[in-house]
Design a protein around this motif. Structure first.
Motif, PDB file in Angstrom:
ATOM      1  N   CYS A 151     -22.058 -48.690  51.624  1.00  0.00           N
ATOM      2  CA  CYS A 151     -22.581 -47.898  50.512  1.00  0.00           C
ATOM      3  C   CYS A 151     -23.239 -46.637  51.066  1.00  0.00           C
ATOM      4  CB  CYS A 151     -23.585 -48.716  49.694  1.00  0.00           C
ATOM      5  SG  CYS A 151     -25.104 -49.142  50.575  1.00  0.00           S
ATOM      6  N   ALA A 152     -23.633 -45.758  50.190  1.00  0.00           N
ATOM      7  CA  ALA A 152     -24.339 -44.540  50.599  1.00  0.00           C
ATOM      8  C   ALA A 152     -25.779 -44.889  50.965  1.00  0.00           C
ATOM      9  CB  ALA A 152     -24.320 -43.537  49.456  1.00  0.00           C
ATOM     10  N   PRO A 153     -26.366 -44.182  51.923  1.00  0.00           N
ATOM     11  CA  PRO A 153     -27.772 -44.411  52.266  1.00  0.00           C
ATOM     12  C   PRO A 153     -28.707 -44.261  51.062  1.00  0.00           C
ATOM     13  CG  PRO A 153     -26.737 -43.097  53.963  1.00  0.00           C
ATOM     14  CD  PRO A 153     -25.742 -43.217  52.833  1.00  0.00           C
ATOM     15  N   SER A 154     -28.304 -43.444  50.089  1.00  0.00           N
ATOM     16  CA  SER A 154     -29.137 -43.276  48.891  1.00  0.00           C
ATOM     17  C   SER A 154     -29.247 -44.588  48.104  1.00  0.00           C
ATOM     18  CB  SER A 154     -28.588 -42.166  47.995  1.00  0.00           C
ATOM     19  OG  SER A 154     -27.274 -42.475  47.576  1.00  0.00           O
ATOM     20  N   GLN A 155     -28.245 -45.462  48.218  1.00  0.00           N
ATOM     21  CA  GLN A 155     -28.303 -46.770  47.554  1.00  0.00           C
ATOM     22  C   GLN A 155     -29.413 -47.622  48.179  1.00  0.00           C
ATOM     23  OE1 GLN A 155     -26.224 -47.825  44.949  1.00  0.00           O
ATOM     24  NE2 GLN A 155     -27.492 -49.635  44.771  1.00  0.00           N
ATOM     25  N   ILE A 156     -29.569 -47.524  49.490  1.00  0.00           N
ATOM     26  CA  ILE A 156     -30.649 -48.235  50.180  1.00  0.00           C
ATOM     27  C   ILE A 156     -31.994 -47.674  49.718  1.00  0.00           C
ATOM     28  CG2 ILE A 156     -31.631 -48.851  52.424  1.00  0.00           C
ATOM     29  CD1 ILE A 156     -28.777 -50.036  51.852  1.00  0.00           C
ATOM     30  N   ASN A 157     -32.082 -46.341  49.627  1.00  0.00           N
ATOM     31  CA  ASN A 157     -33.317 -45.717  49.123  1.00  0.00           C
ATOM     32  C   ASN A 157     -33.652 -46.218  47.729  1.00  0.00           C
ATOM     33  OD1 ASN A 157     -33.710 -44.227  51.410  1.00  0.00           O
ATOM     34  ND2 ASN A 157     -32.938 -42.316  50.542  1.00  0.00           N
ATOM     35  N   TYR A 158     -32.640 -46.301  46.869  1.00  0.00           N
ATOM     36  CA  TYR A 158     -32.856 -46.771  45.499  1.00  0.00           C
ATOM     37  C   TYR A 158     -33.454 -48.178  45.500  1.00  0.00           C
ATOM     38  CZ  TYR A 158     -31.933 -48.668  40.904  1.00  0.00           C
ATOM     39  OH  TYR A 158     -32.083 -49.289  39.691  1.00  0.00           O
ATOM     40  N   VAL A 159     -32.881 -49.056  46.307  1.00  0.00           N
ATOM     41  CA  VAL A 159     -33.388 -50.436  46.375  1.00  0.00           C
ATOM     42  C   VAL A 159     -34.832 -50.443  46.867  1.00  0.00           C
ATOM     43  CG1 VAL A 159     -33.120 -52.677  47.513  1.00  0.00           C
ATOM     44  CG2 VAL A 159     -31.114 -51.470  46.633  1.00  0.00           C
ATOM     45  N   LEU A 160     -35.125 -49.667  47.895  1.00  0.00           N
ATOM     46  CA  LEU A 160     -36.476 -49.642  48.449  1.00  0.00           C
ATOM     47  C   LEU A 160     -37.485 -49.096  47.450  1.00  0.00           C
ATOM     48  CD1 LEU A 160     -35.762 -48.408  52.085  1.00  0.00           C
ATOM     49  CD2 LEU A 160     -36.251 -50.745  51.323  1.00  0.00           C
ATOM     50  N   THR A 161     -37.120 -48.033  46.738  1.00  0.00           N
ATOM     51  CA  THR A 161     -38.084 -47.412  45.826  1.00  0.00           C
ATOM     52  C   THR A 161     -38.248 -48.161  44.507  1.00  0.00           C
ATOM     53  OG1 THR A 161     -36.405 -45.892  44.981  1.00  0.00           O
ATOM     54  CG2 THR A 161     -37.804 -45.097  46.787  1.00  0.00           C
ATOM     55  N   THR A 162     -37.280 -49.003  44.149  1.00  0.00           N
ATOM     56  CA  THR A 162     -37.405 -49.724  42.881  1.00  0.00           C
ATOM     57  C   THR A 162     -37.733 -51.202  43.048  1.00  0.00           C
ATOM     58  OG1 THR A 162     -35.015 -50.146  42.781  1.00  0.00           O
ATOM     59  CG2 THR A 162     -35.840 -48.154  41.673  1.00  0.00           C
ATOM     60  N   ARG A 163     -37.355 -51.799  44.156  1.00  0.00           N
ATOM     61  CA  ARG A 163     -37.523 -53.243  44.332  1.00  0.00           C
ATOM     62  C   ARG A 163     -38.633 -53.615  45.313  1.00  0.00           C
ATOM     63  NH1 ARG A 163     -32.425 -55.473  42.543  1.00  0.00           N
ATOM     64  NH2 ARG A 163     -31.616 -53.912  41.120  1.00  0.00           N
ATOM     65  N   PHE A 164     -39.039 -52.676  46.158  1.00  0.00           N
ATOM     66  CA  PHE A 164     -40.054 -52.972  47.164  1.00  0.00           C
ATOM     67  C   PHE A 164     -41.231 -52.015  46.979  1.00  0.00           C
ATOM     68  CE2 PHE A 164     -36.155 -54.750  48.744  1.00  0.00           C
ATOM     69  CZ  PHE A 164     -36.563 -55.995  49.191  1.00  0.00           C
ATOM     70  N   THR A 165     -41.823 -52.080  45.803  1.00  0.00           N
ATOM     71  CA  THR A 165     -42.919 -51.191  45.436  1.00  0.00           C
ATOM     72  C   THR A 165     -44.267 -51.856  45.695  1.00  0.00           C
ATOM     73  OG1 THR A 165     -42.978 -52.028  43.169  1.00  0.00           O
ATOM     74  CG2 THR A 165     -41.510 -50.150  43.612  1.00  0.00           C
ATOM     75  N   TYR A 166     -45.310 -51.053  45.616  1.00  0.00           N
ATOM     76  CA  TYR A 166     -46.673 -51.557  45.792  1.00  0.00           C
ATOM     77  C   TYR A 166     -46.990 -52.600  44.720  1.00  0.00           C
ATOM     78  CZ  TYR A 166     -51.452 -51.248  47.484  1.00  0.00           C
ATOM     79  OH  TYR A 166     -52.658 -51.535  48.045  1.00  0.00           O
ATOM     80  N   GLU A 167     -46.544 -52.338  43.494  1.00  0.00           N
ATOM     81  CA  GLU A 167     -46.794 -53.279  42.399  1.00  0.00           C
ATOM     82  C   GLU A 167     -46.138 -54.628  42.643  1.00  0.00           C
ATOM     83  OE1 GLU A 167     -47.319 -49.221  41.092  1.00  0.00           O
ATOM     84  OE2 GLU A 167     -45.511 -50.184  41.823  1.00  0.00           O
ATOM     85  N   ARG A 168     -45.068 -54.623  43.395  1.00  0.00           N
ATOM     86  CA  ARG A 168     -44.358 -55.865  43.701  1.00  0.00           C
ATOM     87  C   ARG A 168     -44.828 -56.491  45.010  1.00  0.00           C
ATOM     88  NH1 ARG A 168     -38.285 -55.801  41.513  1.00  0.00           N
ATOM     89  NH2 ARG A 168     -38.687 -54.821  39.518  1.00  0.00           N
TER      90      ARG A 168
END
Length: 151
Positions: free
Chosen positions: A37-54
């Motif tokens: 996949c594109a590196p931006s897909q990894i960024n998306y996962v990190l910024t939406t699934r591995f947040t401070y709130e989580r």
């Protein structure tokens, strides 16, 4: 069939399960190559699934041997817990972010399923219908409930 974002998230969580400490190091480009996949897909996962709130903190180191460190936050020390809760909630919080935080507390074993459901109902937009500043009131309610549970 699971979406690619879900698969990448599960892969990273599995890395935490296999690792003795609460930090996982990844290289974005290598992970992108592995999942084709594109590196931006990894960024998306990190910024939406591995947040401070989580319950996660992301740190990136740039340069030659650069990597991304994903830290799983711990709630062992009561003062540390209060600081983390205040930082993750702040003065205001949206329902979406409140929901993510409450789900993280459930997944971490800090609260039980019943407490989770009560907290979600208490901070739901429908419960705050007459409030002028729902996000501020939601933050205050959520902080109060979490502080009582953690005490």
């Amino acid at each position: 069939m699971a979406r690619l974002s879900d698969i990448i998230e599960e892969f990273i969580k599995q890395m935490f399960n296999e690792n003795a400490n609460n930090v996982v190091f990844i290289q974005r480009n290598e992970l992108a190559d592995q999942f084709r996949c594109a590196p931006s897909q990894i960024n998306y996962v990190l910024t939406t699934r591995f947040t401070y709130e989580r319950g996660y903190l992301i740190e990136s180191k740039r340069g030659g041997g650069g990597h991304i460190a994903i830290k799983q936050l711990e709630y062992d020390d009561l003062n540390k817990r209060e600081e983390l809760i205040n930082q993750s909630i702040g003065d205001t919080i949206t329902y979406h972010n409140a929901n993510a935080l409450v789900n993280h507390l459930l997944e971490s074993g800090i609260i039980e399923k019943r407490e989770c459901e009560i907290m979600k109902i208490a901070v739901n937009d429908r419960s705050l219908t007459s409030a002028d500043n729902k996000n501020k009131i939601r933050a205050d309610i959520l902080k109060g409930m979490i502080m009582i549970i953690l005490s």
